[in-house]
Design an enzyme around this catalytic site. Structure first.
Site, PDB file in Angstrom:
ATOM      1  N   ASP A  92       0.959  -1.218   0.046  1.00 13.90           N
ATOM      2  CA  ASP A  92       0.132  -0.059   0.123  1.00 13.90           C
ATOM      3  C   ASP A  92       0.837   1.131  -0.013  1.00 13.90           C
ATOM      4  OD1 ASP A  92      -0.136   1.181   3.129  1.00 13.90           O
ATOM      5  OD2 ASP A  92       0.314  -0.959   3.083  1.00 13.90           O
ATOM      6  N   SER A  93       0.535   2.234  -0.573  1.00 13.69           N
ATOM      7  CA  SER A  93       1.013   3.355  -0.761  1.00 13.69           C
ATOM      8  C   SER A  93       2.504   3.493  -1.022  1.00 13.69           C
ATOM      9  CB  SER A  93       0.976   4.329   0.628  1.00 13.69           C
ATOM     10  OG  SER A  93       1.344   5.687   0.581  1.00 13.69           O
ATOM     11  N   ALA A  94       3.438   3.911  -0.523  1.00 12.75           N
ATOM     12  CA  ALA A  94       4.990   3.500  -0.679  1.00 12.75           C
ATOM     13  C   ALA A  94       5.249   1.951  -1.145  1.00 12.75           C
ATOM     14  CB  ALA A  94       5.648   4.086   0.352  1.00 12.75           C
ATOM     15  N   HIS A  97      -6.851   8.146  -0.130  1.00 12.51           N
ATOM     16  CA  HIS A  97      -5.846   7.156   0.009  1.00 12.51           C
ATOM     17  C   HIS A  97      -5.840   5.924   0.822  1.00 12.51           C
ATOM     18  CE1 HIS A  97      -1.354   6.610  -1.107  1.00 12.51           C
ATOM     19  NE2 HIS A  97      -1.069   6.577   0.266  1.00 12.51           N
TER      20      HIS A  97
END
Length: 325
Positions: free
Chosen positions: A145-147, A271
């Site tokens: 997830d995300s980075a 996000h």
């Protein structure tokens, strides 16, 4: 789907103490992110064990019941500067609970102490460790997830470029895929995004770059990556995030390269909205779709496809002497 649920999530994330934004001292960012993620529920039917993959600590997450064949190699979010396997446990746990497949969540090194490419070196080393244990790459899925969603993509690129056999699939929740910050959504979605601003992601992003040129595939795959030969890819993203175009542009590159890609866009959610499973209907539904993707892609391994295992093992044996520069 509840408009009220989405509004409540948005309001919670807009509280000043909720989001790991800058400019703030790195320890304050890390503590804020840890506190935020500690509020996210973890399924009761999973268990965790401390372990290691290569040189790095990892958290093994297993279902309490019957475990299905396959492995999820998970990379946590946190902007490359914060987070841990524990902060991602809600997401990892839901994937494990829903699929019955074991996961390893990697505690890769963080910036600014360890800028690019340290994180990719660690995640690639974790993948090598699984292969060296004899695990079939056709029974491994990268997820994050995300980075960490960005790392799921760039680790796959690094594995391909190192001559390693690729995993069965890649699953990315709201991935960070463009260190050049050139997506139109960076500005167009700033008011809608309850977590990030351009200034905030540029602040932490500079820590990860550590002076490196962002105009390269391992830092901006949405702009520069050649995805030829990539495994099937599922990208889930919300419309209320400045990183939206990271996902849409990578999906377009994947299609152009002939990759089997699903771009799963959910309206009016922030996000990594999947962390709100159990409260936000859209989060529950997205995780169900993600779990279905995982189980479909691991079907051959679950059938005990000996031919696939043999071919992939021979591929790895030929490639095992290659290392990431």
């Amino acid at each position: 789907m509840s408009r009220q649920q989405r509004a409540q999530v948005d309001a919670m994330l807009r509280r000043p103490t909720s989001a790991p934004t800058g400019p703030r001292p790195i320890q304050e960012i890390r503590e804020g992110f840890k506190a935020l993620m500690a509020q996210m529920p973890v399924p009761a039917d999973v268990r965790t064990t401390e372990t290691a993959l290569g040189p790095r600590r990892a958290l093994e997450v297993e279902p309490e019941g019957t475990r299905r064949p396959g492995t999820i190699l998970y990379f946590h979010g946190g902007g490359w500067v914060s987070g841990s396997p524990e902060t991602a446990l809600s997401l990892t746990g839901h994937l494990v609970s829903g699929s019955g497949v074991r996961a390893y969540s990697v505690d890769y090194r963080l910036a600014p102490e360890h800028p690019f490419p340290a994180g990719i070196e660690d995640t690639l080393a974790a993948y090598r460790a699984l292969l060296e244990r004899g695990e079939d790459p056709a029974a491994i899925v990268f997820a994050g997830d995300s980075a960490g969603g960005g790392l799921a993509v760039t680790t796959c690129l690094a594995a391909r470029d190192a001559g390693l056999p690729l995993p069965a699939a890649v699953l990315a929740f709201s991935p960070g895929l463009d260190s050049t910050r050139t997506g139109a959504s960076m500005d167009a979605k700033e008011d809608a995004d309850p977590i990030f601003t351009r200034a905030a992601v540029e602040y932490t992003g500079a820590m990860y770059l550590g002076g490196a040129d962002p105009h390269q595939p391992l830092l901006s795959p949405a702009v520069y990556a050649d995805l030829a030969g990539f495994p099937p890819l599922l990208i889930q993203v919300g419309t209320n995030e400045i990183l939206l175009d990271d996902s849409t542009r990578l999906a377009a590159r994947a299609r152009e390269a002939g990759v089997d890609v699903v771009l799963d866009v959910t309206a009016d959610v922030p996000h990594v909205f999947q962390v709100f499973a159990g409260f936000l209907d859209e989060a529950d539904e997205a995780l169900e779709r993600a779990t279905l993707f995982l189980t479909q892609r691991l079907r051959a391994a679950q059938r005990g496809d000996a031919a696939s295992v043999g071919v992939r093992s021979r591929q790895y044996a030929r490639a095992n002497s290659t290392r990431l520069p």
